[in-house]
Enzyme design. Structure first.
Site, PDB file in Angstrom:
ATOM      1  N   GLU A 278       4.390  -5.033   3.264  1.00  0.00           N
ATOM      2  CA  GLU A 278       4.331  -3.737   2.567  1.00  0.00           C
ATOM      3  C   GLU A 278       4.943  -3.756   1.175  1.00  0.00           C
ATOM      4  OE1 GLU A 278       4.803  -4.127   5.746  1.00  0.00           O
ATOM      5  OE2 GLU A 278       3.759  -2.578   6.883  1.00  0.00           O
TER       6      GLU A 278
ATOM      7  N   GLU B 136       3.697  -4.140  13.585  1.00  0.00           N
ATOM      8  CA  GLU B 136       4.508  -3.035  14.127  1.00  0.00           C
ATOM      9  C   GLU B 136       3.963  -2.564  15.476  1.00  0.00           C
ATOM     10  OE1 GLU B 136       4.180  -0.885  10.345  1.00  0.00           O
ATOM     11  OE2 GLU B 136       6.359  -0.693  10.433  1.00  0.00           O
TER      12      GLU B 136
HETATM   13  N1  COA Z   1      -6.705  -1.856   4.262  1.00  0.00           N
HETATM   14  C1  COA Z   1      -7.943  -1.676   3.760  1.00  0.00           C
HETATM   15  N2  COA Z   1      -8.796  -2.686   3.493  1.00  0.00           N
HETATM   16  C2  COA Z   1      -8.370  -3.923   3.740  1.00  0.00           C
HETATM   17  C3  COA Z   1      -7.090  -4.193   4.248  1.00  0.00           C
HETATM   18  C4  COA Z   1      -6.239  -3.100   4.499  1.00  0.00           C
HETATM   19  N3  COA Z   1      -5.026  -3.267   5.015  1.00  0.00           N
HETATM   20  N4  COA Z   1      -6.960  -5.517   4.389  1.00  0.00           N
HETATM   21  C5  COA Z   1      -8.107  -6.064   3.982  1.00  0.00           C
HETATM   22  N5  COA Z   1      -8.966  -5.109   3.595  1.00  0.00           N
HETATM   23  C6  COA Z   1     -10.343  -5.283   3.128  1.00  0.00           C
HETATM   24  C7  COA Z   1     -10.414  -5.913   1.754  1.00  0.00           C
HETATM   25  O1  COA Z   1     -10.345  -4.945   0.741  1.00  0.00           O
HETATM   26  C8  COA Z   1     -11.753  -6.599   1.801  1.00  0.00           C
HETATM   27  O2  COA Z   1     -12.726  -5.609   1.593  1.00  0.00           O
HETATM   28  P1  COA Z   1     -14.078  -5.942   0.803  1.00  0.00           P
HETATM   29  O3  COA Z   1     -14.742  -7.034   1.570  1.00  0.00           O
HETATM   30  O4  COA Z   1     -14.789  -4.656   0.773  1.00  0.00           O
HETATM   31  O5  COA Z   1     -13.626  -6.388  -0.571  1.00  0.00           O
HETATM   32  C9  COA Z   1     -11.875  -7.052   3.253  1.00  0.00           C
HETATM   33  O6  COA Z   1     -10.963  -6.229   3.983  1.00  0.00           O
HETATM   34  C10 COA Z   1     -11.509  -8.499   3.486  1.00  0.00           C
HETATM   35  O7  COA Z   1     -10.225  -8.743   2.930  1.00  0.00           O
HETATM   36  P2  COA Z   1      -9.892 -10.071   2.128  1.00  0.00           P
HETATM   37  O8  COA Z   1      -8.543  -9.916   1.574  1.00  0.00           O
HETATM   38  O9  COA Z   1     -10.993 -10.390   1.185  1.00  0.00           O
HETATM   39  O10 COA Z   1      -9.921 -11.142   3.317  1.00  0.00           O
HETATM   40  P3  COA Z   1      -9.003 -12.410   3.515  1.00  0.00           P
HETATM   41  O11 COA Z   1      -9.479 -13.032   4.753  1.00  0.00           O
HETATM   42  O12 COA Z   1      -8.958 -13.199   2.256  1.00  0.00           O
HETATM   43  O13 COA Z   1      -7.512 -11.869   3.755  1.00  0.00           O
HETATM   44  C11 COA Z   1      -5.821 -10.466   4.724  1.00  0.00           C
HETATM   45  C12 COA Z   1      -7.214 -11.118   4.872  1.00  0.00           C
HETATM   46  C13 COA Z   1      -5.611  -9.569   5.904  1.00  0.00           C
HETATM   47  C14 COA Z   1      -4.737 -11.541   4.664  1.00  0.00           C
HETATM   48  C15 COA Z   1      -5.750  -9.675   3.409  1.00  0.00           C
HETATM   49  O14 COA Z   1      -6.873  -8.810   3.345  1.00  0.00           O
HETATM   50  C16 COA Z   1      -4.535  -8.824   3.256  1.00  0.00           C
HETATM   51  O15 COA Z   1      -3.484  -9.313   2.856  1.00  0.00           O
HETATM   52  N6  COA Z   1      -4.639  -7.508   3.561  1.00  0.00           N
HETATM   53  C17 COA Z   1      -3.589  -6.568   3.367  1.00  0.00           C
HETATM   54  C18 COA Z   1      -2.563  -6.690   4.437  1.00  0.00           C
HETATM   55  C19 COA Z   1      -1.476  -5.677   4.234  1.00  0.00           C
HETATM   56  O16 COA Z   1      -0.888  -5.544   3.207  1.00  0.00           O
HETATM   57  N7  COA Z   1      -1.197  -4.948   5.312  1.00  0.00           N
HETATM   58  C20 COA Z   1      -0.154  -4.004   5.332  1.00  0.00           C
HETATM   59  C21 COA Z   1      -0.662  -2.728   4.852  1.00  0.00           C
HETATM   60  S1  COA Z   1       0.622  -1.563   5.012  1.00  0.00           S
END
Ligand code: COA
Length: 699
Positions: free
Chosen positions: A124, A104
């Site tokens: 989301e 966004e």
């Molecule tokens: N908010 C808070 N914490 C987040 C986050 C978010 N949007 N995205 C990732 N994290 C944190 C995870 O909890 C993890 O924390 P930890 O190491 O303390 O357990 C760390 O970041 C790494 O994330 P992880 O998922 O293990 O890494 P990855 O490389 O496998 O995947 C992403 C990366 C970004 C693909 C995945 O974390 C993800 O899908 N995040 C959410 C994205 C999302 O939904 N965004 C929209 C929110 S409105």
């Protein structure tokens, strides 16, 4: 500037760098930092254009999910507004992930460039909400309504090349440093005018598109308001000017943020990250690399395991005790891939890449140099022990020996080798190449490095690795067994399979438990029950299920099981014969048949498992209650929007569950004895989902 956002100017180009490890989520200070950077660039006459970029492994992974559902101040100006209002062009330079608020923000920039490996999306809905930073209004303006709808309702991560094709990304940076490329790009477009997404007029949608999309998602999104709200928000983008569309998006977002589904899905997101951690192991434990794997046993399970390794690009040597078994197994793998190609879920090129990764071999010597072996032979202890003796004789030092047993004692299997420290369970769930759960089982002598390597292997093949201590059934199946028992006993007491299935599908399961039994085959657990009955004189038998199997009713494959089936059709039809068997069994056992309310059915099934989960935790066989939830979500089809077994149970309350279980203990006897941990949590007014194993409680 803030601590998490840096600002530099290089030759007339301002570079705003977000540096909020690990994934640049939009946590405290990030939005404020971007606003300050945009203002500073706007006010500096020497700056001609701006670059927005992320430090570390990602652009921006989205809003900080931990902040949802908490009270927080709404800033007077958000980064979206500041970027879109910039009087100078802004280039979003994307690597890693631009998800949710990340995309966004990028959509509020005038240009977007990305490395080809980058992924973008608005995920989301997967956490029960809709985009709240203008995504539902701006994405349709650049990508068109149809593509935007698909992306927003699925939450899919779109690869950068596809995003370029859709018009979301302007240019791919194929080689070199992204930051340098972004600065060069910014210089090339400086002074050439602005092209703001928000100024594009509302996009048009083809007639009937929204209604059609509601139908497309109806089955998958059952019980979940967010995907439908996402459609409503995109619909608003086609009708309203930007400002009004944004207001509508905010309104829908606010309705969802604290919904029970959103809270459950946020919980599931973090539970799935927590499950990867084994804090009870020494911090500096090394994790051996696994590059080449052997699979012993080319049956259905072994074949599925080989496929899941090949799918992830890991070379596999597949062996079987008999040459015919190996040939059959390979043919089945080929057929499975061919079906996927035919269905369009796999390309021929991808099949041609995966298949040669599976190399059929004969004899243990041929696999001796593999880094790990996964044994998937017949589920009988002597057969497994023989395989492990064979492996022990040939495998190179340091090779890891995994067993796919679903219930046998890991220690007895490990005892067949001279290296029990290298032995662990890696329990796949059928079908192995589809189901996400990967249960890693620790034996009494398993070395921490072996466990960590197994956990990592599971993640490398796209599964959710979850720790279990060795005990009959391990954690996932053991916590599920009481559910299965009550499901069967309620039939003796007069509940009909179709009522129980209806209750559980209404709860959110994709299929009812009896329909699932018919699909997997009733003979599968028949043998396990016989084994348990032989070992335990108090074992409560399942006479109705046993009689069905003994009559040849083994489920769909024999045209009848708990239901009957018409030839060539998988629709289950209730069968009076089953009611008759249930009546006979009830009469023989002196059970009075009665009717059940839907709530009683739901509670009988799930409370039984909550009670067992508490025992498993108290014994330290599972580390965290949330791990058990992750197992139920990824192994058993428990509805994700209900969080998991223990999260759901907290919604009812430990005290109420304890009281009900204590009452059933009086009525039905020993199998309902309340677990001491459940009682403890109920008395303390505590939370079930936060329960931990003894080895974690002081940490
Ligand atoms: N908010 C808070 N914490 C987040 C986050 C978010 N949007 N995205 C990732 N994290 C944190 C995870 O909890 C993890 O924390 P930890 O190491 O303390 O357990 C760390 O970041 C790494 O994330 P992880 O998922 O293990 O890494 P990855 O490389 O496998 O995947 C992403 C990366 C970004 C693909 C995945 O974390 C993800 O899908 N995040 C959410 C994205 C999302 O939904 N965004 C929209 C929110 S409105």
């Amino acid at each position: 500037m803030s601590e998490v956002v840096r600002y530099e100017v290089e030759d007339g180009i301002a570079v705003i760098t977000i540096d909020n490890p690990p994934v640049n989520a939009l946590g405290a200070g990030v939005s404020e930092g971007v606003v300050a950077g945009a203002d500073r660039a706007a006010a500096d006459p020497a700056v001609q254009a701006v670059v927005l970029i992320g430090a570390g492994r990602s652009f921006i992974a989205g809003a900080d999910i931990r902040r949802f559902g908490t009270k927080r101040e709404t800033p007077t100006r958000r980064s979206y507004d500041a970027l879109e209002a910039s009087p100078k062009p802004v280039v979003a330079a994307i690597h890693g992930f631009a998800l949710g608020g990340g995309l966004e923000n990028a959509l509020c920039c005038t240009w977007r460039i990305a490395v080809p490996e980058a992924r973008i999306g608005l995920p989301e809905v997967l956490i029960g909400i809709i985009p709240g930073g203008g995504g539902t209004q701006r994405l349709p303006r650049v990508a068109g309504v149809k593509a935007a709808l698909e992306m927003i309702t699925s939450g899919r991560h779109v690869p950068a090349p596809e995003a370029k094709f859709l018009g979301i990304i302007d240019e791919l940076v194929e080689t070199g440093d992204l930051r340098a490329a972004a600065i060069a790009f910014a210089r090339s477009i400086a002074g050439k005018g602005l092209r703001r997404v928000g100024e594009i007029p509302p996009p048009a949608a083809e007639a009937g598109l929204f209604e059609a999309q509601r139908k497309v998602i109806a089955r998958k999104a059952r019980g979940q308001p967010a995907p439908f709200a996402a459609i409503a928000a995109v619909e608003a983008a086609t009708r309203l000017p930007l400002a009004e569309g944004l207001a509508e998006e905010r309104r829908l977002f606010a309705e969802l943020e604290n919904s029970p589904e959103a809270r459950a899905l946020r919980y599931a997101f973090f539970a799935e990250r927590e499950v990867a951690k084994l804090p009870h192991l020494p911090k500096d434990t090394p994790t051996p690399e696994i590059r080449r794997v052997a699979v012993v046993g080319a049956g259905t399970m072994g074949g599925g395991i080989a496929m899941s390794l090949a799918d992830a690009g890991i070379p596999v040597k597949l062996m079987d005790a008999s040459p015919e078994g190996l040939t059959r197994g390979l043919q089945k793998i080929r057929d499975n891939y061919a079906v996927s190609v035919k269905r369009g879920s796999l390309t021929q090129a991808e099949m041609d890449r995966r298949l040669p990764l599976i190399e059929p071999v004969e004899g243990y010597d041929a696999i001796a140099d593999c880094d790990a072996v996964i044994e998937a032979v017949f589920e009988q202890l002597p057969a497994k022990q023989e395989v492990f003796r064979g492996l022990d004789a040939v495998m190179k030092p340091g090779a890891l020996l995994f067993t796919n047993t679903s219930a046998l004692d890991i220690d007895q299997i490990a005892a067949a080798t001279g290296r029990p420290e290298a032995v662990a369970g890696t329990h796949f769930f059928a079908p192995a190449n589809v189901m996400k759960l990967f249960e890693v089982v620790e034996g009494a002598k398993t070395a921490p490095a072996t466990l960590l390597a197994a956990m990592k292997l599971g993640r490398a093949i796209g599964k959710v690795s979850a720790y279990a201590g060795t005990c009959d059934g391990f954690v996932a199946n053991r916590s599920r067994i009481p559910f299965g028992l009550e499901q069967n006993l309620m039939v003796e007491e007069g509940a009909r399979p179709e009522q129980i299935d209806r209750v559980m599908t209404a709860f959110g399961y994709p299929m009812g438990p009896f329909a699932v039994n018919d699909l997997s085959g009733l003979d599968v657990n028949y043998m396990t029950r016989k084994r348990r009955a032989a070992a335990d004189p108090n074992y409560r038998k399942w006479p109705v299920a046993d009689r069905l199997v003994e009559m040849g009713r083994k489920g769909q494959k024999t045209g009848a099981g708990w239901y009957r089936y018409e030839p060539g059709d998988r629709t289950p039809h209730p069968d009076p014969i089953v009611d008759q068997i249930a009546r006979e069994v009830a009469a023989e056992l002196g059970i009075e048949q009665r009717s059940f309310t839907d709530e009683e059915i739901l509670h009988r099934l799930l409370f039984a498992s909550v009670n067992e989960a508490c025992r498993i935790l108290a014994e330290g066989k599972a580390l965290r209650a949330s791990d058990i939830d992750v197992m139920w979500l990824n192994g058993f089809g428990f509805p994700r929007y209900r969080g998991g077994l223990m999260f759901w149970a907290d919604g009812i309350g430990a005290r109420e569950i304890y009281n009900q279980i204590a009452a059933w203990h009086q009525r039905y006897g020993a199998r309902w004895a309340p677990a001491p941990l459940l009682r403890e949590i109920a008395e303390a007014g505590g939370s079930l989902r936060e329960a931990k194993a003894p080895q974690l409680r002081n940490g």
